[in-house]
Design an enzyme around this catalytic site. Structure first.
Site, PDB file in Angstrom:
ATOM      1  N   ARG A 183      19.814  62.062  30.269  1.00 37.73           N
ATOM      2  CA  ARG A 183      20.794  62.485  29.151  1.00 37.73           C
ATOM      3  C   ARG A 183      20.857  64.021  29.501  1.00 37.73           C
ATOM      4  O   ARG A 183      22.079  64.509  29.108  1.00 37.73           O
ATOM      5  CB  ARG A 183      20.205  62.114  27.757  1.00 37.73           C
ATOM      6  CG  ARG A 183      20.522  60.706  27.453  1.00 37.73           C
ATOM      7  CD  ARG A 183      20.017  60.405  25.947  1.00 37.73           C
ATOM      8  NE  ARG A 183      20.167  59.001  25.526  1.00 37.73           N
ATOM      9  CZ  ARG A 183      20.378  58.566  24.455  1.00 37.73           C
ATOM     10  NH1 ARG A 183      20.510  59.241  23.383  1.00 37.73           N
ATOM     11  NH2 ARG A 183      20.446  57.227  24.351  1.00 37.73           N
ATOM     12  N   ARG A 237      22.595  54.962  27.859  1.00 37.79           N
ATOM     13  CA  ARG A 237      21.936  54.002  27.525  1.00 37.79           C
ATOM     14  C   ARG A 237      21.646  53.130  28.641  1.00 37.79           C
ATOM     15  O   ARG A 237      22.379  52.357  28.914  1.00 37.79           O
ATOM     16  CB  ARG A 237      22.329  53.193  26.193  1.00 37.79           C
ATOM     17  CG  ARG A 237      21.474  52.401  25.445  1.00 37.79           C
ATOM     18  CD  ARG A 237      21.809  51.884  24.231  1.00 37.79           C
ATOM     19  NE  ARG A 237      22.364  52.763  23.169  1.00 37.79           N
ATOM     20  CZ  ARG A 237      21.554  53.296  22.244  1.00 37.79           C
ATOM     21  NH1 ARG A 237      20.272  53.149  22.546  1.00 37.79           N
ATOM     22  NH2 ARG A 237      22.150  54.501  21.518  1.00 37.79           N
ATOM     23  N   ARG A 287      13.630  49.716  29.126  1.00 35.03           N
ATOM     24  CA  ARG A 287      13.962  49.211  27.734  1.00 35.03           C
ATOM     25  C   ARG A 287      15.079  48.191  27.943  1.00 35.03           C
ATOM     26  O   ARG A 287      16.005  48.383  28.573  1.00 35.03           O
ATOM     27  CB  ARG A 287      14.409  50.384  27.164  1.00 35.03           C
ATOM     28  CG  ARG A 287      13.326  51.511  26.781  1.00 35.03           C
ATOM     29  CD  ARG A 287      13.574  52.479  25.790  1.00 35.03           C
ATOM     30  NE  ARG A 287      12.769  53.581  25.762  1.00 35.03           N
ATOM     31  CZ  ARG A 287      12.697  54.754  25.020  1.00 35.03           C
ATOM     32  NH1 ARG A 287      13.939  55.041  24.212  1.00 35.03           N
ATOM     33  NH2 ARG A 287      11.712  55.408  24.824  1.00 35.03           N
ATOM     34  N   GLU A 315      21.450  62.593  20.863  1.00 35.91           N
ATOM     35  CA  GLU A 315      20.031  62.744  21.016  1.00 35.91           C
ATOM     36  C   GLU A 315      19.542  62.691  22.359  1.00 35.91           C
ATOM     37  O   GLU A 315      20.056  62.248  23.239  1.00 35.91           O
ATOM     38  CB  GLU A 315      19.215  61.563  20.211  1.00 35.91           C
ATOM     39  CG  GLU A 315      17.959  61.425  20.352  1.00 35.91           C
ATOM     40  CD  GLU A 315      17.230  60.307  20.290  1.00 35.91           C
ATOM     41  OE1 GLU A 315      16.033  59.982  20.982  1.00 35.91           O
ATOM     42  OE2 GLU A 315      17.804  59.231  19.806  1.00 35.91           O
ATOM     43  N   SER A 375      13.211  63.227  20.905  1.00 36.82           N
ATOM     44  CA  SER A 375      12.522  62.732  19.889  1.00 36.82           C
ATOM     45  C   SER A 375      11.277  63.240  19.719  1.00 36.82           C
ATOM     46  O   SER A 375      10.532  63.074  20.533  1.00 36.82           O
ATOM     47  CB  SER A 375      12.688  61.444  19.454  1.00 36.82           C
ATOM     48  OG  SER A 375      14.009  60.949  19.070  1.00 36.82           O
TER      49      SER A 375
END
Length: 425
Positions: free
Chosen positions: A390, A276, A261, A348, A351
């Site tokens: 994460r 991130r 990403r 988070e 999801s």
């Protein structure tokens, strides 16, 4: 992708649903464009029918030696022959405009999704697990992780910001986490393991909603392919363009892949540590189900991700995202947020979304109900089970010791030669 017929039949409901996502009304423009397209189609059909009729009449006129009528009919056919290609070209243009307009509109939220502008309006569903009670001030992972093998400096030297090199003990722990997640989803929860391509065509990115709207968030190769931002892209597109038998559903796929990403919209956010990154590993879940099963499947999928967190002994909470915080393709999303003691807050880690038939329409993925000749669009769902980086952060911070060592969760020890503690170098 939205069904223009549904918009045409109930434009007010469509606009009201868009308004919940903070979008302006779209139905008037869409219906007007569709009316022009349908008028063009109707004119072309009428012209073709008249051309066929006139062509037959020419022969009858000539047979009856009515040359004047025959010449008039031939002139009419010539005019129609010249007009038809223009109508066909206009139809293609209007069809492309309508599809492009529909493709830019996000999915509509389900009725139970809370209204809201951003993450502050998300709703707590439940909390699970017990937060660790430290006899010392817990630190963030980037403070003590380098002694365990988190090599931020070399990662940046090799590839630039938001890249990290994992070495030694922490690299082994990351590998064990990914394999444990994958094995749990396949052996316990019945997902089929897949090793998908990491490079895909435009059509695959369009099918799951990454294109055209979010091109800047992706990495593109020199030959025009895209590095996947999530295995959702590859896994969901397994059924693109297919008509499945109802008996073959549900399909449940999982994969452990690198994800890429550009984080174009995340400048200045989470620049430290592993939270991130431009490149990270993630275990993804994708389900393909009949519409009647998608509600239950959403709960099931989210529970599968929660099960992994529970097995790892990590405290977490489930949040139902509000309309303003959901992704483009989602109709409802649950976020799982894991407790990070170093930051003193939840972050988070997964999801899980139901996309209803939104992606299926973009991919033309259908199924044929038993005993029926007609087809219906499938429903697609996706979720992280989990983001490996994460989860690694969560393990390091929740299991950290005062001396900088980290206790290995019991379920991971067999994968690490029964190692119980990661010792700092």
């Amino acid at each position: 992708m939205h069904d223009i017929r549904a918009i045409r039949d109930d434009p007010a409901t469509f606009d009201a649903a868009l308004a919940r996502r903070g979008a302006s009304p779209q139905s008037d423009a869409l219906v007007a464009l569709d009316a022009r397209r349908r008028a063009c189609i109707a004119e072309a059909q009428t012209a073709q029918a008249r051309r066929n009729e006139a062509s037959k009449a020419i022969g009858a006129a000539k047979a009856s030696k009515d040359e004047a009528t025959a010449q008039a009919l031939m002139a009419e056919v010539a005019t129609l022959k010249e007009r038809l290609p223009a109508l066909e070209a206009e139809e293609r243009t209007l069809d492309a405009e309508l599809n492009a307009a529909l493709a830019a509109i996000p999915n509509l939220p389900l009725a139970d999704v809370p209204d809201g502008a951003d993450e502050d309006d998300n709703v707590l569903v439940h909390e699970r697990g017990t937060r660790p009670d430290f006899a010392f001030q817990p630190r963030e992972h980037d403070a003590f992780g380098p002694a365990l093998g988190l090599d931020f400096e070399t990662g940046v030297a090799l590839a630039g910001a938001r890249f990290t090199l994992l070495r030694g003990p922490v690299a082994r722990l990351a590998r064990a986490l990914g394999q444990y997640m994958l094995d749990t989803l396949t052996a316990v929860h019945g997902f089929e393991e897949v090793v998908p391509p990491l490079l895909v065509r435009d059509e695959a990115m369009f099918g799951t909603g990454q294109l055209p709207k979010f091109a800047e968030d992706l990495f593109r190769t020199t030959d025009g392919r895209w590095l996947i931002s999530t295995a959702e892209v590859s896994l969901t597109n397994i059924v693109a363009g297919k008509i499945l038998d109802e008996g073959a559903l549900p399909l449940r796929f999982t994969a452990l892949t690198p994800c890429f990403r550009s984080e174009a919209g995340a400048a200045g956010r989470d620049t430290r540590g592993l939270i991130r990154q431009h490149q990270f590993d993630k275990v993804e879940m994708v389900s393909i189900v009949p519409p009647e099963q998608s509600e239950a499947e959403h709960e099931r999928m989210t529970a599968c991700a929660e099960d992994i967190l529970t097995r790892l002994g990590l405290p977490f909470r489930r949040m139902k995202l509000c309309t303003g915080d959901m992704g483009f393709s989602a109709a409802r999303t649950y976020d799982l947020e894991v407790w990070l003691p170093g930051q003193g807050r939840y972050r988070e880690i997964s999801s899980c979304s139901t996309c209803t038939d939104f992606q299926a329409r973009r991919m033309n993925a259908r199924f044929r109900p038993d005993g029926s000749k007609a087809t219906r669009f499938v429903h697609t769902l996706n979720g992280s089970g989990l983001a490996v980086g994460r989860t690694l952060v969560a393990v390091l911070e929740n299991y950290q010791q005062a001396d900088g060592s980290v206790v290995v969760p019991e379920v991971l020890r067999p994968r690490l030669g029964n190692l119980s503690v990661l010792e700092p170098a």
